[in-house]
Scaffold this active site. Sequence first.
Site, PDB file in Angstrom:
ATOM      1  N   ARG A 141       1.773  43.635  32.557  1.00  0.00           N
ATOM      2  CA  ARG A 141       2.158  43.967  31.174  1.00  0.00           C
ATOM      3  C   ARG A 141       1.382  43.006  30.288  1.00  0.00           C
ATOM      4  O   ARG A 141       1.575  41.782  30.389  1.00  0.00           O
ATOM      5  CB  ARG A 141       3.667  43.819  30.976  1.00  0.00           C
ATOM      6  CG  ARG A 141       4.078  43.891  29.524  1.00  0.00           C
ATOM      7  CD  ARG A 141       5.567  44.073  29.324  1.00  0.00           C
ATOM      8  NE  ARG A 141       5.958  45.442  29.615  1.00  0.00           N
ATOM      9  CZ  ARG A 141       7.106  45.985  29.228  1.00  0.00           C
ATOM     10  NH1 ARG A 141       7.982  45.294  28.527  1.00  0.00           N
ATOM     11  NH2 ARG A 141       7.396  47.239  29.530  1.00  0.00           N
ATOM     12  N   HIS A 164       1.503  53.153  27.693  1.00  0.00           N
ATOM     13  CA  HIS A 164       2.642  52.837  28.566  1.00  0.00           C
ATOM     14  C   HIS A 164       2.829  54.030  29.516  1.00  0.00           C
ATOM     15  O   HIS A 164       3.797  54.776  29.429  1.00  0.00           O
ATOM     16  CB  HIS A 164       3.882  52.611  27.705  1.00  0.00           C
ATOM     17  CG  HIS A 164       5.005  51.883  28.379  1.00  0.00           C
ATOM     18  ND1 HIS A 164       4.932  51.423  29.681  1.00  0.00           N
ATOM     19  CD2 HIS A 164       6.246  51.535  27.933  1.00  0.00           C
ATOM     20  CE1 HIS A 164       6.074  50.809  29.981  1.00  0.00           C
ATOM     21  NE2 HIS A 164       6.893  50.879  28.950  1.00  0.00           N
ATOM     22  N   GLN A 167       6.096  54.676  31.551  1.00  0.00           N
ATOM     23  CA  GLN A 167       7.169  55.199  30.714  1.00  0.00           C
ATOM     24  C   GLN A 167       7.028  56.719  30.568  1.00  0.00           C
ATOM     25  O   GLN A 167       8.008  57.460  30.680  1.00  0.00           O
ATOM     26  CB  GLN A 167       7.100  54.526  29.323  1.00  0.00           C
ATOM     27  CG  GLN A 167       8.159  54.992  28.368  1.00  0.00           C
ATOM     28  CD  GLN A 167       9.549  54.499  28.732  1.00  0.00           C
ATOM     29  OE1 GLN A 167       9.754  53.318  28.942  1.00  0.00           O
ATOM     30  NE2 GLN A 167      10.508  55.409  28.824  1.00  0.00           N
ATOM     31  N   ASP A 201      10.941  55.209  19.136  1.00  0.00           N
ATOM     32  CA  ASP A 201      10.594  53.903  19.704  1.00  0.00           C
ATOM     33  C   ASP A 201      10.778  52.889  18.577  1.00  0.00           C
ATOM     34  O   ASP A 201      10.900  53.266  17.396  1.00  0.00           O
ATOM     35  CB  ASP A 201       9.141  53.920  20.228  1.00  0.00           C
ATOM     36  CG  ASP A 201       8.727  52.625  20.922  1.00  0.00           C
ATOM     37  OD1 ASP A 201       9.610  51.780  21.203  1.00  0.00           O
ATOM     38  OD2 ASP A 201       7.512  52.447  21.184  1.00  0.00           O
ATOM     39  N   CYS A 230      12.470  55.047  24.553  1.00  0.00           N
ATOM     40  CA  CYS A 230      12.031  54.264  25.720  1.00  0.00           C
ATOM     41  C   CYS A 230      12.884  53.012  25.907  1.00  0.00           C
ATOM     42  O   CYS A 230      12.941  52.474  27.011  1.00  0.00           O
ATOM     43  CB  CYS A 230      10.558  53.901  25.589  1.00  0.00           C
ATOM     44  SG  CYS A 230      10.177  53.020  24.064  1.00  0.00           S
ATOM     45  N   ARG A 263      13.151  55.514  35.145  1.00  0.00           N
ATOM     46  CA  ARG A 263      12.044  54.575  35.329  1.00  0.00           C
ATOM     47  C   ARG A 263      11.941  54.167  36.799  1.00  0.00           C
ATOM     48  O   ARG A 263      10.857  54.052  37.354  1.00  0.00           O
ATOM     49  CB  ARG A 263      12.227  53.317  34.449  1.00  0.00           C
ATOM     50  CG  ARG A 263      12.145  53.530  32.952  1.00  0.00           C
ATOM     51  CD  ARG A 263      10.765  53.963  32.490  1.00  0.00           C
ATOM     52  NE  ARG A 263       9.703  53.084  32.944  1.00  0.00           N
ATOM     53  CZ  ARG A 263       9.357  51.936  32.369  1.00  0.00           C
ATOM     54  NH1 ARG A 263       9.980  51.512  31.281  1.00  0.00           N
ATOM     55  NH2 ARG A 263       8.371  51.201  32.853  1.00  0.00           N
TER      56      ARG A 263
HETATM   57  N1   CP Z   1      10.901  50.796  28.070  1.00  0.00           N
HETATM   58  C1   CP Z   1      10.481  49.612  28.563  1.00  0.00           C
HETATM   59  O1   CP Z   1       9.343  49.466  28.987  1.00  0.00           O
HETATM   60  O2   CP Z   1      11.430  48.648  28.559  1.00  0.00           O
HETATM   61  P1   CP Z   1      11.159  47.106  28.890  1.00  0.00           P
HETATM   62  O3   CP Z   1      10.305  46.568  27.776  1.00  0.00           O
HETATM   63  O4   CP Z   1      12.527  46.481  28.910  1.00  0.00           O
HETATM   64  O5   CP Z   1      10.474  47.016  30.199  1.00  0.00           O
HETATM   65  N1  NVA Z   2       6.186  50.195  21.656  1.00  0.00           N
HETATM   66  C1  NVA Z   2       7.053  49.214  22.284  1.00  0.00           C
HETATM   67  C2  NVA Z   2       7.535  49.735  23.587  1.00  0.00           C
HETATM   68  C3  NVA Z   2       8.542  48.851  24.281  1.00  0.00           C
HETATM   69  C4  NVA Z   2       8.923  49.370  25.636  1.00  0.00           C
HETATM   70  C5  NVA Z   2       6.320  47.911  22.455  1.00  0.00           C
HETATM   71  O1  NVA Z   2       5.120  47.939  22.805  1.00  0.00           O
HETATM   72  O2  NVA Z   2       6.899  46.849  22.232  1.00  0.00           O
END
Ligand code: CP
Ligand code: NVA
Length: 313
Positions: free
Chosen positions: A107, A134, A137, A231, A271, A299
Amino acid sequence: MSIDVEHFISIRDHTTARLERFLEVAFLLRNQRQMRGEHAQSLRGKTLAMLFEKPSLRTRVSFEQAMNELGGHAIVLSQNEVGLGKRESVADVTRVLDGMVHGIAARVYDHATLVEMTEYSCVPVINMLSDDSHPCQALADVMTMMDEFCNGLGSLSGRTLAFVGDGNNVARSLAMICGKLGMNFILASPPGYQLESTFVDEVMSENPTMNFEQTHDASVAVKYADAIYADTFVSMGQEDEKEARLTTFAPYQLNEALIGQAPDHAIVLHCLPAYRGVEITDGVMDGPQSRVFAQAHNRLHAQKGMLATLLGG
Ligand code: CP
Ligand code: NVA
């Protein structure tokens, strides 16, 4: 340098058939788990290294649990200890890890970090969220829509997903997967926050018959939607823009009035994490059309389908 190995850093790199394969395995493994309490041990002896430059709940737990249930193991590494690109170069971290583990999930802030990893890694590199996309997701979101409209694995062709809010990483992966699965995608966002025209052109050139629309009017977006998606208005890394974003995005809240303009059968997705009272009201998040917790649980299953396929062979 480019090594012949299948990664999962973007929906764009995968054919419809390949994405459907991930989903097929995901549904199969979920059925085995739910009906018989069984877990296929297809990743026995396999280890996934997970690197986090940003916080996570769902992604971290679903990946780690997916590896456990498939008989494998996950090593979770924080940015504090690894210092990806700081203590050690991205290339060197990758070249160390790929000799010890069977997959590298990351990430990251900058999507280019993942691309660089794929240039050096002999094992699959998996995107657990970047500024660009993502994709994991999106797989879970498709599962959730299939649960609703196909009662399991099936075709979402002709269905419409309306994303209300920022043209961000999550929106990008969803638009791409909608194109690959024959779905329509409509984004309602404020001026300046739409998806880039180069991106739209890319998706459209791959899926010429796709209905891909962008509007500034949230009520237009939800009118024919089968699924309505929210989101956060402030993604991780955008904290400095928080005040301005909260003002700009205020008309894009998923609230009862907006959902009232959608078809009765439309489901609500998010999400998560959700900022209740900001991009979504409690009433919508906890209301009868919401599927957000089933979506979060998917997920785990989506990850298992993808991991078993990529790492298990
Ligand atoms: N939706 C999602 O990716 O959640 P987290 O940021 O908690 O992993
Ligand atoms: N768009 C958000 C998604 C979190 C799962 C972010 O990148 O923070």
